[in-house]
Scaffold this motif. Sequence first.
Motif, short mmCIF file in Angstrom:
data_model
loop_
_atom_site.label_atom_id
_atom_site.label_comp_id
_atom_site.label_asym_id
_atom_site.label_seq_id
_atom_site.Cartn_x
_atom_site.Cartn_y
_atom_site.Cartn_z
N THR A 7 16.37 -70.22 2.35
CA THR A 7 15.18 -69.46 2.72
C THR A 7 15.49 -68.36 3.72
N PHE A 8 16.18 -68.66 4.80
CA PHE A 8 16.46 -67.64 5.81
C PHE A 8 17.33 -66.49 5.29
N PRO A 9 18.41 -66.76 4.53
CA PRO A 9 19.16 -65.62 3.98
C PRO A 9 18.35 -64.77 3.00
N LEU A 10 17.53 -65.41 2.16
CA LEU A 10 16.69 -64.64 1.25
C LEU A 10 15.68 -63.79 2.01
N PHE A 11 15.09 -64.36 3.06
CA PHE A 11 14.15 -63.61 3.88
C PHE A 11 14.83 -62.44 4.57
N SER A 12 16.01 -62.68 5.12
CA SER A 12 16.74 -61.60 5.80
C SER A 12 17.10 -60.48 4.83
N TYR A 13 17.57 -60.87 3.64
CA TYR A 13 17.90 -59.85 2.63
C TYR A 13 16.65 -59.07 2.23
#
Length: 79
Positions: free
Chosen positions: A42-48
């Motif tokens: 979730t956090f990497p997808l949100f950051s991207y």
Amino acid sequence: MKYLILIISIATLTSIILGFTLDVDYSQKLIGFGVLGLFFITFPLFSYHRWKDKKVEDYMLNKENLDKMRKREGDTRKL
């Protein structure tokens, strides 16, 4: 993309909450998979999703950007 992030975050948070509330043998695994999904998916997808159309150079501290900041700071002091 934002709906995928929303669905995954709801699923991971639900997994964590169910792991704490249910009294089953695999409750610790529910918590663990929820935390792993939250931090590694979730956090990497949100950051991207938030940074995909931005220029990184605008946020780096180099000489040009520092001069711009000093110039803006000098302009506000005069007010």
